[in-house]
Motif scaffolding. Structure first.
Motif, PDB file in Angstrom:
ATOM      1  N   THR A 262      14.687 -11.667 -20.777  1.00  0.00           N
ATOM      2  CA  THR A 262      14.464 -10.052 -20.385  1.00  0.00           C
ATOM      3  C   THR A 262      13.179  -8.933 -19.447  1.00  0.00           C
ATOM      4  O   THR A 262      13.333  -8.712 -19.206  1.00  0.00           O
ATOM      5  CB  THR A 262      14.633  -8.787 -21.621  1.00  0.00           C
ATOM      6  OG1 THR A 262      15.529  -9.146 -22.529  1.00  0.00           O
ATOM      7  CG2 THR A 262      15.088  -7.486 -21.508  1.00  0.00           C
ATOM      8  N   ALA A 263      12.407  -9.650 -20.221  1.00  0.00           N
ATOM      9  CA  ALA A 263      11.008  -9.256 -19.161  1.00  0.00           C
ATOM     10  C   ALA A 263      11.120  -9.485 -17.747  1.00  0.00           C
ATOM     11  O   ALA A 263       9.940  -9.199 -16.772  1.00  0.00           O
ATOM     12  CB  ALA A 263      10.026  -9.425 -19.779  1.00  0.00           C
ATOM     13  N   LEU A 264      11.148 -10.441 -18.364  1.00  0.00           N
ATOM     14  CA  LEU A 264      11.744 -11.789 -16.430  1.00  0.00           C
ATOM     15  C   LEU A 264      12.318 -11.250 -15.321  1.00  0.00           C
ATOM     16  O   LEU A 264      12.230 -11.462 -14.301  1.00  0.00           O
ATOM     17  CB  LEU A 264      11.217 -13.143 -16.595  1.00  0.00           C
ATOM     18  CG  LEU A 264      10.209 -13.651 -17.023  1.00  0.00           C
ATOM     19  CD1 LEU A 264      10.712 -14.620 -17.725  1.00  0.00           C
ATOM     20  CD2 LEU A 264       9.142 -13.562 -16.440  1.00  0.00           C
ATOM     21  N   ARG A 265      13.660 -10.823 -16.245  1.00  0.00           N
ATOM     22  CA  ARG A 265      14.631 -10.507 -15.628  1.00  0.00           C
ATOM     23  C   ARG A 265      14.115  -8.613 -14.524  1.00  0.00           C
ATOM     24  O   ARG A 265      14.433  -8.211 -13.941  1.00  0.00           O
ATOM     25  CB  ARG A 265      16.090 -10.097 -16.280  1.00  0.00           C
ATOM     26  CG  ARG A 265      16.305 -11.353 -16.673  1.00  0.00           C
ATOM     27  CD  ARG A 265      17.228 -11.457 -15.663  1.00  0.00           C
ATOM     28  NE  ARG A 265      18.363 -10.971 -15.141  1.00  0.00           N
ATOM     29  CZ  ARG A 265      18.792 -10.518 -13.919  1.00  0.00           C
ATOM     30  NH1 ARG A 265      18.465 -10.440 -13.087  1.00  0.00           N
ATOM     31  NH2 ARG A 265      19.571  -9.356 -13.436  1.00  0.00           N
ATOM     32  N   GLN A 266      13.577  -7.566 -16.029  1.00  0.00           N
ATOM     33  CA  GLN A 266      12.647  -6.780 -15.285  1.00  0.00           C
ATOM     34  C   GLN A 266      11.852  -6.665 -14.327  1.00  0.00           C
ATOM     35  O   GLN A 266      11.129  -5.873 -14.009  1.00  0.00           O
ATOM     36  CB  GLN A 266      12.543  -5.904 -16.216  1.00  0.00           C
ATOM     37  CG  GLN A 266      13.719  -5.652 -17.139  1.00  0.00           C
ATOM     38  CD  GLN A 266      13.687  -4.208 -18.375  1.00  0.00           C
ATOM     39  OE1 GLN A 266      12.313  -4.842 -18.662  1.00  0.00           O
ATOM     40  NE2 GLN A 266      14.476  -4.498 -19.130  1.00  0.00           N
ATOM     41  N   LEU A 267      11.870  -7.933 -13.938  1.00  0.00           N
ATOM     42  CA  LEU A 267       9.865  -8.144 -13.008  1.00  0.00           C
ATOM     43  C   LEU A 267      10.329  -7.840 -11.385  1.00  0.00           C
ATOM     44  O   LEU A 267      11.527  -9.163 -11.502  1.00  0.00           O
ATOM     45  CB  LEU A 267       9.644  -9.666 -13.329  1.00  0.00           C
ATOM     46  CG  LEU A 267       8.246  -9.803 -12.627  1.00  0.00           C
ATOM     47  CD1 LEU A 267       7.027  -9.494 -13.354  1.00  0.00           C
ATOM     48  CD2 LEU A 267       7.358 -11.041 -12.713  1.00  0.00           C
ATOM     49  N   PRO A 268       9.914  -7.289 -10.935  1.00  0.00           N
ATOM     50  CA  PRO A 268      10.509  -6.580  -9.417  1.00  0.00           C
ATOM     51  C   PRO A 268       9.990  -7.926  -8.770  1.00  0.00           C
ATOM     52  O   PRO A 268       8.696  -8.068  -8.864  1.00  0.00           O
ATOM     53  CB  PRO A 268       9.200  -5.283  -9.536  1.00  0.00           C
ATOM     54  CG  PRO A 268       9.251  -4.576 -10.769  1.00  0.00           C
ATOM     55  CD  PRO A 268       8.869  -5.952 -11.538  1.00  0.00           C
ATOM     56  N   ASP A 269      11.073  -7.957  -7.627  1.00  0.00           N
ATOM     57  CA  ASP A 269      10.643  -9.051  -6.746  1.00  0.00           C
ATOM     58  C   ASP A 269      10.011  -8.900  -5.808  1.00  0.00           C
ATOM     59  O   ASP A 269       9.129  -9.657  -5.003  1.00  0.00           O
ATOM     60  CB  ASP A 269      12.320  -9.940  -6.365  1.00  0.00           C
ATOM     61  CG  ASP A 269      13.502  -9.786  -7.014  1.00  0.00           C
ATOM     62  OD1 ASP A 269      12.748 -10.211  -7.826  1.00  0.00           O
ATOM     63  OD2 ASP A 269      14.294  -9.528  -7.233  1.00  0.00           O
ATOM     64  N   GLY A 270       9.135  -7.900  -5.641  1.00  0.00           N
ATOM     65  CA  GLY A 270       8.257  -7.369  -4.370  1.00  0.00           C
ATOM     66  C   GLY A 270       7.035  -7.580  -4.942  1.00  0.00           C
ATOM     67  O   GLY A 270       6.069  -8.035  -4.102  1.00  0.00           O
ATOM     68  N   LEU A 271       6.707  -7.832  -6.072  1.00  0.00           N
ATOM     69  CA  LEU A 271       5.183  -7.851  -6.736  1.00  0.00           C
ATOM     70  C   LEU A 271       5.233  -9.380  -6.512  1.00  0.00           C
ATOM     71  O   LEU A 271       3.977 -10.654  -5.888  1.00  0.00           O
ATOM     72  CB  LEU A 271       4.959  -7.977  -8.351  1.00  0.00           C
ATOM     73  CG  LEU A 271       5.251  -6.262  -8.756  1.00  0.00           C
ATOM     74  CD1 LEU A 271       4.943  -6.411  -9.681  1.00  0.00           C
ATOM     75  CD2 LEU A 271       3.655  -5.356  -7.982  1.00  0.00           C
ATOM     76  N   LEU A 272       6.262 -10.151  -6.617  1.00  0.00           N
ATOM     77  CA  LEU A 272       6.031 -12.125  -6.247  1.00  0.00           C
ATOM     78  C   LEU A 272       5.591 -12.208  -4.818  1.00  0.00           C
ATOM     79  O   LEU A 272       4.864 -12.926  -4.726  1.00  0.00           O
ATOM     80  CB  LEU A 272       7.784 -12.988  -7.069  1.00  0.00           C
ATOM     81  CG  LEU A 272       7.037 -12.661  -8.507  1.00  0.00           C
ATOM     82  CD1 LEU A 272       8.394 -13.606  -9.225  1.00  0.00           C
ATOM     83  CD2 LEU A 272       6.545 -12.605  -8.979  1.00  0.00           C
ATOM     84  N   ASP A 273       6.617 -11.894  -3.712  1.00  0.00           N
ATOM     85  CA  ASP A 273       6.754 -12.041  -2.464  1.00  0.00           C
ATOM     86  C   ASP A 273       5.259 -11.622  -2.165  1.00  0.00           C
ATOM     87  O   ASP A 273       4.785 -11.913  -1.307  1.00  0.00           O
ATOM     88  CB  ASP A 273       7.636 -10.810  -1.763  1.00  0.00           C
ATOM     89  CG  ASP A 273       9.247 -11.740  -2.669  1.00  0.00           C
ATOM     90  OD1 ASP A 273       9.173 -12.486  -2.629  1.00  0.00           O
ATOM     91  OD2 ASP A 273       9.841 -10.487  -2.026  1.00  0.00           O
ATOM     92  N   ALA A 274       4.614  -9.873  -2.483  1.00  0.00           N
ATOM     93  CA  ALA A 274       3.471  -9.243  -2.105  1.00  0.00           C
ATOM     94  C   ALA A 274       2.311 -10.541  -2.683  1.00  0.00           C
ATOM     95  O   ALA A 274       1.469 -11.006  -1.781  1.00  0.00           O
ATOM     96  CB  ALA A 274       3.330  -8.198  -2.727  1.00  0.00           C
ATOM     97  N   SER A 275       2.345 -10.761  -4.340  1.00  0.00           N
ATOM     98  CA  SER A 275       1.317 -11.867  -4.357  1.00  0.00           C
ATOM     99  C   SER A 275       1.260 -12.954  -3.327  1.00  0.00           C
ATOM    100  O   SER A 275       0.595 -13.864  -3.173  1.00  0.00           O
ATOM    101  CB  SER A 275       1.741 -12.147  -5.789  1.00  0.00           C
ATOM    102  OG  SER A 275       0.582 -13.805  -6.450  1.00  0.00           O
ATOM    103  N   ALA A 276       2.497 -13.990  -2.945  1.00  0.00           N
ATOM    104  CA  ALA A 276       2.640 -14.647  -1.834  1.00  0.00           C
ATOM    105  C   ALA A 276       2.351 -14.977  -0.598  1.00  0.00           C
ATOM    106  O   ALA A 276       1.206 -15.166   0.022  1.00  0.00           O
ATOM    107  CB  ALA A 276       3.885 -15.552  -1.716  1.00  0.00           C
ATOM    108  N   ASP A 277       2.735 -12.901  -0.193  1.00  0.00           N
ATOM    109  CA  ASP A 277       1.996 -13.273   1.378  1.00  0.00           C
ATOM    110  C   ASP A 277       0.671 -12.347   1.764  1.00  0.00           C
ATOM    111  O   ASP A 277      -0.216 -13.467   2.370  1.00  0.00           O
ATOM    112  CB  ASP A 277       2.423 -11.601   1.171  1.00  0.00           C
ATOM    113  CG  ASP A 277       4.210 -12.172   1.699  1.00  0.00           C
ATOM    114  OD1 ASP A 277       4.598 -12.869   2.256  1.00  0.00           O
ATOM    115  OD2 ASP A 277       5.064 -10.763   2.029  1.00  0.00           O
TER     116      ASP A 277
END
Length: 302
Positions: free
Chosen positions: A196-211
């Protein structure tokens, strides 16, 4: 029209019945309505649950007649003194807490990649089916699952058959078998909150971290883990408490291993006050555990 109008006016002047007056009173008093709704569950909690725990704690201060094994209602702290001073009891308590912690750690290590795959990697149409597959073991009987693990871990069982080509053998019955069995039993309780927590994790945060140039390990430590830590702690409440209070699995696959639940089960007929004193240990440990993880926000995630 002229005949029905006086009847309608008389019906409007008719005083409301007791049911409508009670409904109107409850509508005007929301606090009274809330109190009536909570009275039954609070009575259940206070009388049956907290009341039974209070009786358990009080009976731990009684003693047992050494000749008749009858309970003597004489106040004494000898049972708690024996828990602290007797090496066997100390070892069993430490072993029980260690088993509960080991099961919790194993469940977290196994559940995190599993939940990450079901929540972030798998195709959307497969995610509900994967969650159902994870929950399927919960639909089976507890004893069926434990005895299935007894067959797997027994001599010449599936574990021996799979490890024999590598020159190894299964763990057999004992403490490792107990940890493995409990990990299998309570793993879904760790996977669900993490999913449930991982499903609610915004995709933008992971993309921003990779950028920003972060590697997957840094992204996991700095972005993912802090956000899912409350759910991880919430799942640990279930795995830790259920493992600490279990006594059936260790009897079936634990061999000669003794945990708190086994001692309570064996003493409840011969020495009820001592069994009550042992039964207070998991309650105290779980309360301390809940106080320790309260700052993570896990209790709001339950």
């Amino acid at each position: 029209m002229t005949a029905t109008a006086p009847a309608a006016r008389s019906a409007e002047r008719r005083p409301p019945g007791p049911l409508r007056r009670a409904a109107g009173a409850l509508h005007r008093r929301p606090r009274l309505r809330l109190a009536l709704l909570l009275t039954a569950p609070l009575l259940w909690l206070a009388v049956l649950y907290l009341g039974s725990l209070s009786v358990l704690f009080v009976s731990a201060f009684w003693t047992t007649d050494s000749f008749t094994s009858a309970v003597v209602r004489v106040w004494s702290a000898d049972n708690f003194h024996a828990l602290v001073t007797t090496p066997v009891y100390r070892q069993v308590i430490v072993r029980s807490v260690g088993v509960a912690l080991a099961v919790t750690v194993l469940c977290a290590v196994i559940a995190f990649p599993l939940a990450f795959y079901t929540a972030r990697v798998a195709r959307p149409r497969w995610r509900p089916l994967l969650v159902v597959a994870i929950l399927t073991p919960l639909w089976a009987s507890y004893l069926v699952k434990v005895y299935a693990w007894r067959l797997i871990l027994s001599q010449g069982g599936l574990a021996d058959w799979m490890l024999r080509p590598f020159g190894l053998s299964g763990p057999g019955f004992g403490l490792p078998a107990t940890v493995l069995t409990l990990t299998y039993l309570w793993l879904p309780y760790m996977v669900l909150p993490l999913h449930t927590a991982l499903r609610q994790l915004p995709d933008g945060l992971l993309d921003a971290s990779a950028d920003l140039g972060s590697r997957p390990g840094r992204t996991f430590r700095s972005v993912v883990l802090p956000l899912v830590l409350p759910s991880l702690a919430a799942g640990s409440v279930f795995t830790f408490s259920l493992s600490l209070g279990d006594y059936i699995s260790v009897q079936i696959v634990g061999g000669k291993t003794q945990l708190i639940g086994n001692l309570v089960y064996s003493d409840i007929e011969l020495n009820l006050p001592m069994a009550a004193a042992l039964g207070t240990v998991p309650v105290v440990v779980i309360v301390l555990y809940l106080l320790a993880i309260r700052r993570t926000g896990a209790l709001s995630s339950l």
